[in-house]
Design a protein around this motif. Structure first.
Motif, PDB file in Angstrom:
ATOM      1  N   LEU A 227       0.831  -1.195   0.000  1.00  0.00           N
ATOM      2  CA  LEU A 227       0.000   0.000   0.000  1.00  0.00           C
ATOM      3  C   LEU A 227       0.866   1.245   0.000  1.00  0.00           C
ATOM      4  O   LEU A 227       2.039   1.207   0.374  1.00  0.00           O
ATOM      5  N   GLU A 228       0.297   2.372  -0.421  1.00  0.00           N
ATOM      6  CA  GLU A 228       1.047   3.618  -0.484  1.00  0.00           C
ATOM      7  C   GLU A 228       0.195   4.784  -0.001  1.00  0.00           C
ATOM      8  O   GLU A 228      -1.039   4.703   0.059  1.00  0.00           O
ATOM      9  N   GLY A 229       0.873   5.861   0.329  1.00  0.00           N
ATOM     10  CA  GLY A 229       0.209   7.121   0.641  1.00  0.00           C
ATOM     11  C   GLY A 229      -0.754   7.034   1.800  1.00  0.00           C
ATOM     12  O   GLY A 229      -0.511   6.377   2.818  1.00  0.00           O
ATOM     13  N   ASP A 230      -1.884   7.728   1.641  1.00  0.00           N
ATOM     14  CA  ASP A 230      -2.880   7.810   2.711  1.00  0.00           C
ATOM     15  C   ASP A 230      -3.446   6.442   3.070  1.00  0.00           C
ATOM     16  O   ASP A 230      -3.745   6.176   4.244  1.00  0.00           O
ATOM     17  N   GLU A 231      -3.583   5.586   2.070  1.00  0.00           N
ATOM     18  CA  GLU A 231      -4.119   4.254   2.344  1.00  0.00           C
ATOM     19  C   GLU A 231      -3.180   3.485   3.270  1.00  0.00           C
ATOM     20  O   GLU A 231      -3.625   2.808   4.211  1.00  0.00           O
ATOM     21  N   PHE A 232      -1.880   3.608   3.028  1.00  0.00           N
ATOM     22  CA  PHE A 232      -0.904   2.948   3.899  1.00  0.00           C
ATOM     23  C   PHE A 232      -1.008   3.482   5.330  1.00  0.00           C
ATOM     24  O   PHE A 232      -1.058   2.721   6.295  1.00  0.00           O
ATOM     25  N   GLU A 233      -1.000   4.817   5.469  1.00  0.00           N
ATOM     26  CA  GLU A 233      -1.051   5.425   6.801  1.00  0.00           C
ATOM     27  C   GLU A 233      -2.296   4.977   7.564  1.00  0.00           C
ATOM     28  O   GLU A 233      -2.237   4.653   8.759  1.00  0.00           O
ATOM     29  N   ARG A 234      -3.425   4.945   6.871  1.00  0.00           N
ATOM     30  CA  ARG A 234      -4.680   4.567   7.514  1.00  0.00           C
ATOM     31  C   ARG A 234      -4.642   3.112   7.980  1.00  0.00           C
ATOM     32  O   ARG A 234      -5.000   2.803   9.133  1.00  0.00           O
ATOM     33  N   GLU A 235      -4.206   2.229   7.109  1.00  0.00           N
ATOM     34  CA  GLU A 235      -4.179   0.811   7.448  1.00  0.00           C
ATOM     35  C   GLU A 235      -3.119   0.513   8.508  1.00  0.00           C
ATOM     36  O   GLU A 235      -3.332  -0.335   9.387  1.00  0.00           O
ATOM     37  N   TYR A 236      -1.983   1.226   8.438  1.00  0.00           N
ATOM     38  CA  TYR A 236      -0.927   1.019   9.437  1.00  0.00           C
ATOM     39  C   TYR A 236      -1.431   1.400  10.832  1.00  0.00           C
ATOM     40  O   TYR A 236      -1.231   0.660  11.802  1.00  0.00           O
ATOM     41  N   ASP A 237      -2.089   2.544  10.940  1.00  0.00           N
ATOM     42  CA  ASP A 237      -2.585   2.998  12.245  1.00  0.00           C
ATOM     43  C   ASP A 237      -3.598   2.014  12.818  1.00  0.00           C
ATOM     44  O   ASP A 237      -3.574   1.698  14.021  1.00  0.00           O
ATOM     45  N   ALA A 238      -4.473   1.516  11.954  1.00  0.00           N
ATOM     46  CA  ALA A 238      -5.485   0.561  12.419  1.00  0.00           C
ATOM     47  C   ALA A 238      -4.824  -0.748  12.858  1.00  0.00           C
ATOM     48  O   ALA A 238      -5.196  -1.347  13.885  1.00  0.00           O
ATOM     49  N   LEU A 239      -3.832  -1.180  12.082  1.00  0.00           N
ATOM     50  CA  LEU A 239      -3.142  -2.424  12.400  1.00  0.00           C
ATOM     51  C   LEU A 239      -2.339  -2.290  13.690  1.00  0.00           C
ATOM     52  O   LEU A 239      -2.271  -3.227  14.499  1.00  0.00           O
ATOM     53  N   PHE A 240      -1.745  -1.114  13.904  1.00  0.00           N
ATOM     54  CA  PHE A 240      -0.978  -0.877  15.133  1.00  0.00           C
ATOM     55  C   PHE A 240      -1.881  -1.062  16.353  1.00  0.00           C
ATOM     56  O   PHE A 240      -1.500  -1.726  17.333  1.00  0.00           O
ATOM     57  N   ASP A 241      -3.073  -0.490  16.297  1.00  0.00           N
ATOM     58  CA  ASP A 241      -4.006  -0.618  17.423  1.00  0.00           C
ATOM     59  C   ASP A 241      -4.377  -2.079  17.664  1.00  0.00           C
ATOM     60  O   ASP A 241      -4.446  -2.539  18.818  1.00  0.00           O
ATOM     61  N   ARG A 242      -4.598  -2.820  16.602  1.00  0.00           N
ATOM     62  CA  ARG A 242      -4.961  -4.227  16.746  1.00  0.00           C
ATOM     63  C   ARG A 242      -3.793  -5.053  17.286  1.00  0.00           C
ATOM     64  O   ARG A 242      -3.998  -5.979  18.082  1.00  0.00           O
ATOM     65  N   PHE A 243      -2.569  -4.717  16.847  1.00  0.00           N
ATOM     66  CA  PHE A 243      -1.383  -5.401  17.374  1.00  0.00           C
ATOM     67  C   PHE A 243      -1.281  -5.195  18.883  1.00  0.00           C
ATOM     68  O   PHE A 243      -1.033  -6.136  19.643  1.00  0.00           O
ATOM     69  N   MET A 244      -1.459  -3.955  19.323  1.00  0.00           N
ATOM     70  CA  MET A 244      -1.298  -3.642  20.739  1.00  0.00           C
ATOM     71  C   MET A 244      -2.387  -4.297  21.588  1.00  0.00           C
ATOM     72  O   MET A 244      -2.187  -4.556  22.780  1.00  0.00           O
ATOM     73  N   SER A 321       9.604   3.609   6.490  1.00  0.00           N
ATOM     74  CA  SER A 321      11.014   3.655   6.095  1.00  0.00           C
ATOM     75  C   SER A 321      11.551   2.267   5.788  1.00  0.00           C
ATOM     76  O   SER A 321      12.377   2.091   4.888  1.00  0.00           O
ATOM     77  N   VAL A 322      11.085   1.261   6.538  1.00  0.00           N
ATOM     78  CA  VAL A 322      11.496  -0.121   6.273  1.00  0.00           C
ATOM     79  C   VAL A 322      11.032  -0.550   4.883  1.00  0.00           C
ATOM     80  O   VAL A 322      11.798  -1.123   4.098  1.00  0.00           O
ATOM     81  N   ILE A 323       9.779  -0.263   4.592  1.00  0.00           N
ATOM     82  CA  ILE A 323       9.226  -0.669   3.295  1.00  0.00           C
ATOM     83  C   ILE A 323       9.926   0.049   2.154  1.00  0.00           C
ATOM     84  O   ILE A 323      10.252  -0.559   1.116  1.00  0.00           O
ATOM     85  N   GLN A 324      10.201   1.341   2.310  1.00  0.00           N
ATOM     86  CA  GLN A 324      10.908   2.078   1.271  1.00  0.00           C
ATOM     87  C   GLN A 324      12.313   1.523   1.071  1.00  0.00           C
ATOM     88  O   GLN A 324      12.789   1.377  -0.061  1.00  0.00           O
ATOM     89  N   TYR A 325      12.983   1.206   2.162  1.00  0.00           N
ATOM     90  CA  TYR A 325      14.328   0.625   2.104  1.00  0.00           C
ATOM     91  C   TYR A 325      14.305  -0.694   1.328  1.00  0.00           C
ATOM     92  O   TYR A 325      15.179  -0.968   0.503  1.00  0.00           O
ATOM     93  N   ARG A 326      13.289  -1.503   1.583  1.00  0.00           N
ATOM     94  CA  ARG A 326      13.172  -2.777   0.875  1.00  0.00           C
ATOM     95  C   ARG A 326      12.859  -2.565  -0.599  1.00  0.00           C
ATOM     96  O   ARG A 326      13.385  -3.278  -1.472  1.00  0.00           O
ATOM     97  N   LYS A 327      12.020  -1.578  -0.909  1.00  0.00           N
ATOM     98  CA  LYS A 327      11.733  -1.270  -2.307  1.00  0.00           C
ATOM     99  C   LYS A 327      13.001  -0.883  -3.051  1.00  0.00           C
ATOM    100  O   LYS A 327      13.242  -1.316  -4.186  1.00  0.00           O
ATOM    101  N   ASP A 328      13.821  -0.045  -2.430  1.00  0.00           N
ATOM    102  CA  ASP A 328      15.034   0.433  -3.077  1.00  0.00           C
ATOM    103  C   ASP A 328      16.005  -0.691  -3.381  1.00  0.00           C
ATOM    104  O   ASP A 328      16.895  -0.544  -4.224  1.00  0.00           O
ATOM    105  N   ARG A 329      15.882  -1.818  -2.683  1.00  0.00           N
ATOM    106  CA  ARG A 329      16.811  -2.932  -2.859  1.00  0.00           C
ATOM    107  C   ARG A 329      16.134  -4.165  -3.444  1.00  0.00           C
ATOM    108  O   ARG A 329      16.659  -5.274  -3.338  1.00  0.00           O
ATOM    109  N   SER A 330      14.966  -3.953  -4.043  1.00  0.00           N
ATOM    110  CA  SER A 330      14.218  -5.039  -4.694  1.00  0.00           C
ATOM    111  C   SER A 330      13.958  -6.196  -3.732  1.00  0.00           C
ATOM    112  O   SER A 330      14.053  -7.374  -4.097  1.00  0.00           O
TER     113      SER A 330
END
Length: 754
Positions: A227-244, A321-330
């Protein structure tokens, strides 16, 4: 048969399942005495051959040597069984663990199995339980043995019957310690045994996060990276709450409680140790999170603190940042997994605070040779008092002590005033009452320890201005004063043993790795603790290349500098993302400065396929937007150069960021970090060009009106009649120049060419 022989014979009978291997060990022991001793492998007890062999052994060897060979035969029997199970298609982790535990109960002794016997076992065990990276295995097989793996398994938390490695960070830490302190080679271990100690460690293997995700229906996390952009931020925040809110199984919680009890009230740090982390040329430096816990309070409070921290470590696997780092290195499609390294925090209790005397980040190769006395191959250190967090990150208006191991007393700061100004002011400590990491001024901390009558080596770390001279105090004062002392570590550095020890460590580990290494340490009570080791990505540092610096009129230059730390020639640069220092610092609220950093990231992503540099004020990557831009890796990863502009420094030397996680991001991405100090002699910045250039931002990036004078995109061809920016940097003379010229089409005669 005397009493000793009787006891030894009883031992042979006791281990009858290893009888054939014991007899073969005896035969090899007697080869030097009688080459005609028959091969009795496979003969039963009581056979004539076996009886003669045992009698000869009892006659010729001392009782302690006979016992050594009995144990050698037992080890050989287990080793052969291990090889069978490890190479079987029906891999049985429980059976292998049981056999390793049995093997480790046999005394190590003086006589060991041959490498012919053990090397394949080591490779298999390392790949199953530690790391499956071939570069790592190629080194580790010579240093990590079966007993080391048994120790790891015994201190591991995992789902029963599963395999899974301990991850890259744990693997690097383990290997460095075994290189420096081998567990079987007592002679080799002698060199560092009085200086290096290992902190207690536990390993939460990746099967735990897999079980946690399945039990709490969190499988969506695996697709978050797409996912990218706003969709990523939204899903990440929701997933963080569920993880905790997720729960661990009762079996796993019991294993966590055992760690807390084994730690005996000592604070702990939970450190990320993903499978890809700290691998060769792909270190993920600073991408994942680590968390300190106090391990104090009731059992319920302690387990809550522990599980909260480990969930946060797990969630860092899915950070932007982790995902971007992985993208940059295929590496985006790689099924990355997370293990967690749990360690006792090195240090001591001082009243309500807990911390080590020193935290250290060190490089075996020094990229910052600002003086001819400094040899790159001798390495460098970033040293701070307290927790090492301030050594690895750019934090606030603060400075670690940079030490070139070639010349430890040599400093870029000239006057005592500069030494005080550019020294560490704040110390990170663990507050045992609040259960939080706390940042405290070192003077306040020192005075608190004096009031508490704590035994702390103040003279090793603090220098006091005495009669106009900054030096370690002869007598500890009743109180330290803010403006008359500094953390210089001079007392420690004046002892040659410390810096020579660090040089020897880097030489030993670097030689084994056969590449430069980046290591993290804690130093406390005269002992050094190796906490991390990974390969040091040095990029195209061009240390051996000399680059001609052309003589160009100021009007045709963007900048001239005397702060180069690597040689490079970069041609045909099209754009510059420029942040204006005056307007940036005039923003009315700190939140606006964070917004500027995010705008830089937006433009950086838009220019992914173009040649551009980034320029702006202060210390980039800092967490304090008053000092510079709080950018992350994903905000600058596509640029060729990051030029940090130091205006208003009054000629004083700026902080050196070498060794921080942010600096390593630049190096790994082959982005050149370049300090610019236009107010210093022989330095120049074309502020007229930067100020008058039109803003060429693409229409789809909308800049709010309040930022129109703060950030702009400069098109060099547009402002110079079709010319592009050419960059020449020479690490030998420390000189560099960026100038406008026609497009370069012919190759330049140097090895660093972009």
């Amino acid at each position: 048969m005397n009493i000793n022989e009787h006891l030894l014979y009883q031992s042979i009978i006791k281990y009858h399942n290893a009888y054939g291997c014991i007899l073969n060990a005896f035969r090899r022991a007697l080869d030097d005495y009688d080459g005609t001793v028959p091969d009795v492998a496979g003969h039963k007890c009581g056979s004539k051959f076996a009886a003669e062999l045992i009698a000869a052994v009892f006659e010729l060897l001392a009782p302690e040597d006979v016992e050594e060979y009995i144990n050698l035969g037992r080890k050989e029997k287990l080793a052969r069984s291990l090889m069978h199970f490890l190479n079987s298609e029906k891999y049985n982790a429980t059976k292998i663990r049981s056999m390793l535990e049995e093997f480790s109960r046999i005394p190590a002794g003086r006589i060991h199995l041959s490498t012919t016997m053990t090397l394949d076992i080591r490779v298999n065990l390392i790949s199953h339980f530690i790391s499956n990276h071939l570069e790592y295995i190629g080194i580790a097989k010579n240093y990590i043995n079966m007993r080391d793996v048994t120790a790891i398994i015994s201190r591991s938390v995992s789902v029963p019957g599963t395999t899974g490695t301990i991850g890259g960070k744990a693997a690097g830490m383990l290997l460095a310690n075994r290189i420096l302190r081998p567990s079987l080679d007592l002679v080799a271990a002698e060199e560092f045994k009085d200086y290096i100690t290992e902190t207690d460690s536990w390993y939460v293997r990746s099967s735990i996060i897999n079980e946690f995700i399945a039990d709490n229906q969190l499988e969506e996390c695996h697709s978050l990276k797409y996912l990218e952009g706003d969709e990523f931020e939204r899903e990440y925040d929701a997933l963080f709450d569920r993880f905790m809110q997720g729960r661990f199984s009762s079996r796993t919680l019991n294993q966590f409680k055992q760690i807390l009890n084994d730690a005996e009230g000592c604070p702990l740090i939970l450190r990320s140790s993903s499978f890809l982390e700290d691998s060769i040329n792909c270190s993920f430096t600073g991408k994942y999170d680590s968390f300190f816990i106090s391990n104090r309070g009731t059992e319920k409070e302690r387990i809550t603190e522990f599980t909260k921290a480990i969930k946060k470590v797990y969630m860092s696997l899915y950070g932007a940042s982790v995902i971007q780092y992985r993208k940059d290195r295929s590496l985006l499609d790689y099924n990355e997994k997370m293990s967690v390294l749990v360690q006792k925090v090195v240090g001591q209790e001082y009243g309500k605070y807990f911390f080590p005397a020193i935290g250290i980040v060190g490089f075996s190769h020094n990229p910052y040779c600002w003086n001819r006395k400094i040899k790159p191959e001798d390495g460098m250190l970033r040293m701070v008092m307290g927790l090492g967090t301030r050594a690895v990150d750019r934090v606030g208006d603060d400075y670690p002590r940079i030490i070139s191991l070639s010349a430890p007393q040599l400093r870029p700061e000239g006057s005592d005033r500069e030494k005080i100004r550019y020294s560490q002011k704040y110390v990170d400590v663990l507050n045992l009452e609040s259960h939080e990491v706390e940042t405290i001024h070192f003077v306040d901390l020192a005075n608190y320890m004096l009031e508490q009558h704590c035994n702390f080596p103040f003279r090793e770390f603090i220098s006091v201005n005495q009669n106009g001279v900054l030096a370690p105090p002869m007598l500890i004062p009743d109180r330290f004063e803010y403006d008359s002392c500094a953390l210089t570590f001079e007392g420690l550095l004046n002892r040659p043993g410390f810096t020579s020890l660090m040089k020897r460590i880097f030489s030993k580990v670097g030689t084994v790795y056969d590449i430069p290494v980046d290591m993290e340490f804690a130093y406390d009570n005269g002992q050094l603790y190796v906490l991390q080791c990974r390969s040091l990505c040095s990029g195209g540092d061009g240390a051996g290349d000399s680059i001609d610096i052309p003589d160009i009129a100021d009007a045709d230059c963007l900048f001239k500098t005397t702060g180069c730390v690597r040689s490079a020639s970069l041609n045909n640069i099209e754009y510059a993302i420029y942040v204006d220092s005056e307007h940036y610092h005039a923003l009315p609220a700190l939140e606006k400065r964070f917004d500027v950093a995010r705008l830089v990231g937006m433009i950086n992503r838009k220019l992914a396929d173009r040649r551009f540099i980034i320029m702006g004020p202060g210390r980039w990557g800092t967490n304090n937007p008053e000092l510079g831009l709080s950018v992350k890796y994903a905000d600058i990863n596509n640029s060729l150069v990051l030029a940090e502009i130091g205006l208003g420094t009054n000629g004083e030397t700026p902080e050196l960021s070498y060794g921080t996680h942010f600096f390593q991001d630049l190096v790994e991405a082959d982005i050149i970090p370049l300090p610019l100090f236009p107010e210093q002699a022989d330095n120049y910045l074309n502020l007229s060009l930067l100020g008058s250039a039109a803003n060429c931002l693409p229409q789809e990036i909308v800049i709010p009106a309040e930022f129109e004078k703060v950030i702009k995109l400069i098109d060099f061809a547009q402002v110079s009649g079709g010319r592009l920016l050419q960059l020449r940097l020479d690490s030998h003379s420390k000189r560099g120049i960026a100038f406008l010229a026609q497009r370069v089409t012919a190759p330049i005669a140097c090895s660093i060419l972009k």
